[in-house]
Motif scaffolding. Structure first.
Motif, short mmCIF file in Angstrom:
data_model
loop_
_atom_site.label_atom_id
_atom_site.label_comp_id
_atom_site.label_asym_id
_atom_site.label_seq_id
_atom_site.Cartn_x
_atom_site.Cartn_y
_atom_site.Cartn_z
N LEU A 101 0.83 -1.20 0.00
CA LEU A 101 0.00 0.00 0.00
C LEU A 101 0.87 1.26 0.00
CD1 LEU A 101 -2.65 -0.97 2.72
CD2 LEU A 101 -2.81 -1.27 0.23
N SER A 102 0.35 2.31 -0.60
CA SER A 102 1.06 3.60 -0.57
C SER A 102 0.94 4.20 0.82
CB SER A 102 0.43 4.56 -1.58
OG SER A 102 -0.86 4.97 -1.14
N PRO A 103 1.77 5.19 1.15
CA PRO A 103 1.67 5.82 2.48
C PRO A 103 0.28 6.36 2.79
CG PRO A 103 3.72 6.45 1.43
CD PRO A 103 2.93 5.69 0.40
N GLN A 104 -0.37 6.98 1.81
CA GLN A 104 -1.71 7.51 2.03
C GLN A 104 -2.72 6.39 2.24
OE1 GLN A 104 -1.85 10.60 3.04
NE2 GLN A 104 -3.05 11.59 1.45
N ASN A 144 -12.34 6.53 -2.59
CA ASN A 144 -11.49 6.06 -3.69
C ASN A 144 -10.27 5.31 -3.15
OD1 ASN A 144 -13.21 7.19 -5.59
ND2 ASN A 144 -12.05 9.09 -5.75
N TYR A 145 -9.67 5.86 -2.09
CA TYR A 145 -8.52 5.18 -1.47
C TYR A 145 -8.94 3.81 -0.96
CZ TYR A 145 -5.05 8.97 -1.43
OH TYR A 145 -4.11 9.91 -1.79
N LEU A 146 -10.11 3.75 -0.32
CA LEU A 146 -10.58 2.48 0.23
C LEU A 146 -10.81 1.44 -0.87
CD1 LEU A 146 -13.07 3.28 3.14
CD2 LEU A 146 -10.89 2.06 3.26
N SER A 147 -11.36 1.88 -1.99
CA SER A 147 -11.59 0.96 -3.10
C SER A 147 -10.27 0.34 -3.56
CB SER A 147 -12.26 1.70 -4.27
OG SER A 147 -13.55 2.13 -3.91
N THR A 148 -9.24 1.18 -3.63
CA THR A 148 -7.91 0.69 -4.03
C THR A 148 -7.34 -0.25 -2.99
OG1 THR A 148 -7.50 2.76 -5.22
CG2 THR A 148 -5.60 1.38 -4.72
N VAL A 149 -7.51 0.10 -1.71
CA VAL A 149 -7.02 -0.75 -0.62
C VAL A 149 -7.70 -2.11 -0.67
CG1 VAL A 149 -7.04 -1.07 1.88
CG2 VAL A 149 -6.36 1.13 0.91
#
Length: 223
Positions: free
Chosen positions: A160-163, A193-198
């Motif tokens: 995962l990215s830092p964000q 959007n971040y959660l979808s990627t996670v």
């Protein structure tokens, strides 16, 4: 035995549960703490919402199974009322989907009724102070469901990215998308959007699964 005096900074609460016995038990238990001030109680969604909107407590203890609806219905209505009351789900249901529903409805915490009195009082105080609470037993049960399918959890988390990692860490604390957005100074849509990627990177479909994997990865870190 006399009841301890209520502290000046006591957390005011309303109890909403369909069981009169449970309400009486919680009242007896929590009344013994000077940190808690019980304002009222109710046994259904309609009565619970009306009571909360009238008294505007710091915290409402809310059961899921109510005769005229669900605790989620009450939670959504309370959260939309733009009052400062925070919602703590207190239930006997340890179900991943129920936790998801509670979080989506805006609940700030989810605890099981098997919790001991001292821990319950502290959780109520923490919720009132702005923290989010997720029962450790629920995290453990979700972990037991996903662990066998995630032999490389540490590698997945490290990918995962830092964000994304920051978003996941806050979700693992039980925070809602709105609370994560505020903490990270992001738009709520960006958090989604971040959660979808996670979810995609961790091969999960629910936030409770992602949170459980995060907890597992942290516990497996070398000291």
């Amino acid at each position: 035995m006399s009841t301890p005096p209520i502290a000046a900074t006591a957390v005011s609460i309303v109890i909403v549960d369909d069981s009169e016995v449970v309400r009486a038990g919680l009242t007896a238990l929590l009344s013994s703490s000077p940190q808690i001030k019980i304002l009222s109680e109710a046994g259904d969604v309609a009565g619970g919402v009306a009571t909360v909107l009238h008294h505007k407590p710091d915290v409402v203890l809310l059961d899921i199974r109510l005769p005229d609806g669900t605790g989620f219905d009450a939670c959504r209505t309370i959260c939309r009322a733009n009052i400062d009351t925070r919602v703590l789900i207190l239930t006997s249901v340890a179900d991943e989907e129920m936790v998801d529903n509670a979080i989506r409805a805006g609940a700030h915490g989810y605890l099981l009724k098997e919790i001991n009195g001292t821990a319950l009082v502290q959780s109520i105080v923490d919720i009132a102070a702005g923290k989010s609470i997720l029962d450790p037993a629920i995290t453990a049960r979700v972990l037991s469901l996903v662990r066998s399918n995630t032999p490389t959890t540490r590698n997945l988390i490290d990918g995962l990215s830092p964000q994304e990692s920051r978003v996941l860490a806050l979700i693992a604390e039980g925070q809602t998308n709105k609370e994560v957005a505020q903490a990270m100074n992001l738009a709520e849509k960006t958090v989604k959007n971040y959660l979808s990627t996670v979810f995609e990177k961790l091969h999960v479909t629910r936030r409770t699964q992602a949170a459980a994997l995060y907890v597992q990865s942290q516990s497996s870190k070398p000291i």
